[in-house]
Design a protein around this motif. Structure first.
Motif, PDB file in Angstrom:
ATOM      1  N   ASP A 206      59.216 -91.569 -55.580  1.00  0.00           N
ATOM      2  CA  ASP A 206      59.759 -92.195 -54.377  1.00  0.00           C
ATOM      3  C   ASP A 206      60.497 -91.114 -53.603  1.00  0.00           C
ATOM      4  N   LEU A 207      59.850 -90.556 -52.586  1.00  0.00           N
ATOM      5  CA  LEU A 207      60.415 -89.415 -51.869  1.00  0.00           C
ATOM      6  C   LEU A 207      61.689 -89.776 -51.105  1.00  0.00           C
ATOM      7  N   LEU A 208      61.851 -91.053 -50.777  1.00  0.00           N
ATOM      8  CA  LEU A 208      63.068 -91.447 -50.069  1.00  0.00           C
ATOM      9  C   LEU A 208      64.307 -91.358 -50.961  1.00  0.00           C
ATOM     10  N   VAL A 209      64.101 -91.257 -52.272  1.00  0.00           N
ATOM     11  CA  VAL A 209      65.240 -91.053 -53.172  1.00  0.00           C
ATOM     12  C   VAL A 209      65.907 -89.715 -52.888  1.00  0.00           C
ATOM     13  N   GLU A 210      65.164 -88.775 -52.306  1.00  0.00           N
ATOM     14  CA  GLU A 210      65.729 -87.470 -51.978  1.00  0.00           C
ATOM     15  C   GLU A 210      66.641 -87.528 -50.763  1.00  0.00           C
ATOM     16  N   GLU A 211      66.568 -88.633 -50.006  1.00  0.00           N
ATOM     17  CA  GLU A 211      67.449 -88.804 -48.860  1.00  0.00           C
ATOM     18  C   GLU A 211      68.805 -89.328 -49.336  1.00  0.00           C
ATOM     19  N   ALA A 212      69.729 -89.485 -48.388  1.00  0.00           N
ATOM     20  CA  ALA A 212      71.022 -90.063 -48.733  1.00  0.00           C
ATOM     21  C   ALA A 212      70.823 -91.503 -49.204  1.00  0.00           C
ATOM     22  N   LEU A 213      71.542 -91.899 -50.237  1.00  0.00           N
ATOM     23  CA  LEU A 213      71.431 -93.250 -50.793  1.00  0.00           C
ATOM     24  C   LEU A 213      72.745 -94.004 -50.597  1.00  0.00           C
ATOM     25  N   TRP A 214      72.643 -95.201 -50.073  1.00  0.00           N
ATOM     26  CA  TRP A 214      73.814 -96.032 -49.819  1.00  0.00           C
ATOM     27  C   TRP A 214      74.042 -96.967 -50.999  1.00  0.00           C
ATOM     28  N   PRO A 215      75.293 -97.202 -51.374  1.00  0.00           N
ATOM     29  CA  PRO A 215      75.548 -98.071 -52.524  1.00  0.00           C
ATOM     30  C   PRO A 215      75.372 -99.552 -52.188  1.00  0.00           C
ATOM     31  N   VAL A 216      75.209-100.347 -53.218  1.00  0.00           N
ATOM     32  CA  VAL A 216      75.340-101.801 -53.091  1.00  0.00           C
ATOM     33  C   VAL A 216      76.736-102.123 -53.626  1.00  0.00           C
ATOM     34  N   TYR A 217      77.656-102.450 -52.723  1.00  0.00           N
ATOM     35  CA  TYR A 217      79.036-102.704 -53.138  1.00  0.00           C
ATOM     36  C   TYR A 217      79.085-103.824 -54.181  1.00  0.00           C
ATOM     37  N   PRO A 218      79.985-103.733 -55.159  1.00  0.00           N
ATOM     38  CA  PRO A 218      80.046-104.767 -56.206  1.00  0.00           C
ATOM     39  C   PRO A 218      80.158-106.188 -55.659  1.00  0.00           C
ATOM     40  N   ILE A 220      79.081-107.331 -52.803  1.00  0.00           N
ATOM     41  CA  ILE A 220      77.791-107.698 -52.207  1.00  0.00           C
ATOM     42  C   ILE A 220      76.787-108.003 -53.316  1.00  0.00           C
ATOM     43  N   ALA A 221      76.773-107.166 -54.363  1.00  0.00           N
ATOM     44  CA  ALA A 221      75.862-107.372 -55.487  1.00  0.00           C
ATOM     45  C   ALA A 221      76.131-108.719 -56.156  1.00  0.00           C
ATOM     46  N   ALA A 222      77.400-109.045 -56.345  1.00  0.00           N
ATOM     47  CA  ALA A 222      77.745-110.316 -56.977  1.00  0.00           C
ATOM     48  C   ALA A 222      77.321-111.494 -56.102  1.00  0.00           C
ATOM     49  N   HIS A 223      77.447-111.346 -54.804  1.00  0.00           N
ATOM     50  CA  HIS A 223      77.085-112.424 -53.886  1.00  0.00           C
ATOM     51  C   HIS A 223      75.595-112.733 -53.959  1.00  0.00           C
ATOM     52  N   TYR A 224      74.766-111.689 -54.117  1.00  0.00           N
ATOM     53  CA  TYR A 224      73.317-111.888 -54.133  1.00  0.00           C
ATOM     54  C   TYR A 224      72.711-111.879 -55.532  1.00  0.00           C
ATOM     55  N   GLY A 225      73.531-111.632 -56.542  1.00  0.00           N
ATOM     56  CA  GLY A 225      73.020-111.635 -57.902  1.00  0.00           C
ATOM     57  C   GLY A 225      72.119-110.461 -58.216  1.00  0.00           C
ATOM     58  N   VAL A 226      72.450-109.285 -57.671  1.00  0.00           N
ATOM     59  CA  VAL A 226      71.689-108.075 -57.956  1.00  0.00           C
ATOM     60  C   VAL A 226      72.623-107.063 -58.608  1.00  0.00           C
ATOM     61  N   LYS A 227      72.049-105.967 -59.074  1.00  0.00           N
ATOM     62  CA  LYS A 227      72.830-104.936 -59.743  1.00  0.00           C
ATOM     63  C   LYS A 227      73.632-104.120 -58.730  1.00  0.00           C
ATOM     64  N   ALA A 228      74.909-103.920 -59.020  1.00  0.00           N
ATOM     65  CA  ALA A 228      75.739-103.090 -58.154  1.00  0.00           C
ATOM     66  C   ALA A 228      75.356-101.623 -58.307  1.00  0.00           C
ATOM     67  N   GLN A 229      75.419-100.893 -57.209  1.00  0.00           N
ATOM     68  CA  GLN A 229      75.217 -99.445 -57.206  1.00  0.00           C
ATOM     69  C   GLN A 229      76.442 -98.846 -56.515  1.00  0.00           C
ATOM     70  N   PRO A 230      77.470 -98.468 -57.272  1.00  0.00           N
ATOM     71  CA  PRO A 230      78.773 -98.190 -56.676  1.00  0.00           C
ATOM     72  C   PRO A 230      78.928 -96.828 -56.016  1.00  0.00           C
ATOM     73  N   LEU A 244      77.788 -86.741 -55.163  1.00  0.00           N
ATOM     74  CA  LEU A 244      78.096 -88.156 -55.340  1.00  0.00           C
ATOM     75  C   LEU A 244      79.536 -88.427 -54.926  1.00  0.00           C
ATOM     76  N   TYR A 245      79.760 -89.592 -54.323  1.00  0.00           N
ATOM     77  CA  TYR A 245      81.105 -90.013 -53.917  1.00  0.00           C
ATOM     78  C   TYR A 245      81.369 -91.411 -54.454  1.00  0.00           C
ATOM     79  N   PHE A 250      84.430 -91.153 -50.652  1.00  0.00           N
ATOM     80  CA  PHE A 250      83.640 -91.286 -49.426  1.00  0.00           C
ATOM     81  C   PHE A 250      84.538 -91.574 -48.228  1.00  0.00           C
ATOM     82  N   VAL A 251      85.475 -92.503 -48.383  1.00  0.00           N
ATOM     83  CA  VAL A 251      86.366 -92.839 -47.269  1.00  0.00           C
ATOM     84  C   VAL A 251      87.250 -91.644 -46.920  1.00  0.00           C
TER      85      VAL A 251
END
Length: 290
Positions: A206-218, A220-230, A244-245, A250-251
């Motif tokens: 997946d070549l887009l993995v080489e681009e910047a990756l945005w997290p799934v805030y905890p 947001i992940a809990a709201h949709y029932g998906v895995k968090a990516q912090p 990595l930040y 990051f802020v």
């Protein structure tokens, strides 16, 4: 992707960013493509390439089959672009720790004079609800399905399948490999080309993995029932591991970048809307000194 699915076909890939340099204008591109058996393209704007947009190209190449651009912000509703977005030029955007993508909360916190710690307190499920982030699922679904129907490539079945697999986006604008594979396979099937029946992610990186990756805030992940990516991940630089930040890092880095940019350049449609909303300004003001 199509070359994997159609190993006996001759497939050319042309990036929009390189079209002007290679073909000059749209007439040059049309001449190059006119003898092709099949032409597939997503929509591109006049500002991207002189001579017209994709609809103009389709009039010159009646066999051109359009497919939709997959944009889905629900998993990353805080991500925005900052600067002269209308120009469609990357150089006209303000760059932060992850390049042109920014956190709306971080930017507005900076502009409202909040400290880093005060801003960090706003990354909370209740705040996300107040900011409308939890509406991004329904709004994103409606927008994507409408955009797909407009180019004659309905995505109702595919979107349901993608949603069942959890987070199917790297960020709001970059889908994961299996999404692109589904679109490529369908283009091939509907063109009568008989693609291989395989899972593309088992055979291609997946070549887009080489681009910047945005997290799934905890939250947001809990709201949709998906895995968090912090973690936030900057674009990989050849020969070095990606930076990595965590959220605080990051802020902090974002604030440092914003301090070096004239305030009039720190513009975005969402920031303008928030500035005009007394309730949202009060929400951020309440974080001061909390």
């Amino acid at each position: 992707m199509l070359q994997l699915l159609l190993p006996d076909a001759r497939v050319e890939l042309h990036l929009i960013a390189h079209l002007k340099q290679r073909f000059g204008d749209q007439d040059g591109l049309a001449r190059h493509l006119r003898d092709s058996d099949h032409v597939f393209s997503h929509f591109f704007w006049l500002a991207s390439f002189p001579g017209g947009n994709t609809l103009d190209l389709q009039r010159k190449l009646p066999r051109l089959r359009m497919f939709p651009v997959v944009v889905f912000p629900a998993f990353h509703p805080d991500m925005i672009y900052v600067g002269d977005i209308a120009s469609l030029r990357l150089s006209a955007l303000v760059h932060g720790p992850l390049g042109p993508s920014h956190s709306a909360i971080a930017l507005f916190g900076f502009l409202e004079g909040l400290s880093i710690e005060e801003t960090l307190g706003l990354y909370d499920g209740a705040v996300f609800e107040r900011l409308g982030y939890h509406r991004a699922w329904d709004e994103g679904t409606a927008h994507l399905l409408m955009a797909a129907r407009e180019v004659g490539f309905g995505l109702e079945t595919e979107l349901t399948r993608w949603q069942r697999r959890g987070c199917f986006m790297h960020d709001s604008n970059h889908p994961k490999l299996h999404v692109l594979a589904d679109i490529a396979r369908r283009l091939a099937v509907e063109a009568g080309l008989g693609p291989l029946d395989l899972a593309a992610e088992d055979y291609l990186p997946d070549l887009l993995v080489e681009e910047a990756l945005w997290p799934v805030y905890p939250a947001i992940a809990a709201h949709y029932g998906v895995k968090a990516q912090p973690l936030f991940r900057a674009k990989a630089v050849r020969g070095r591991p990606p930076r990595l930040y965590n959220l605080k890092g990051f802020v902090t880095e974002s604030f440092a970048r914003y301090a070096q940019v004239p305030r009039e350049q720190l513009g975005a449609e969402r920031i303008t809307a928030w500035r005009a909303d007394p309730g949202i300004r009060a929400l951020f003001a309440s974080a001061r000194g909390a």
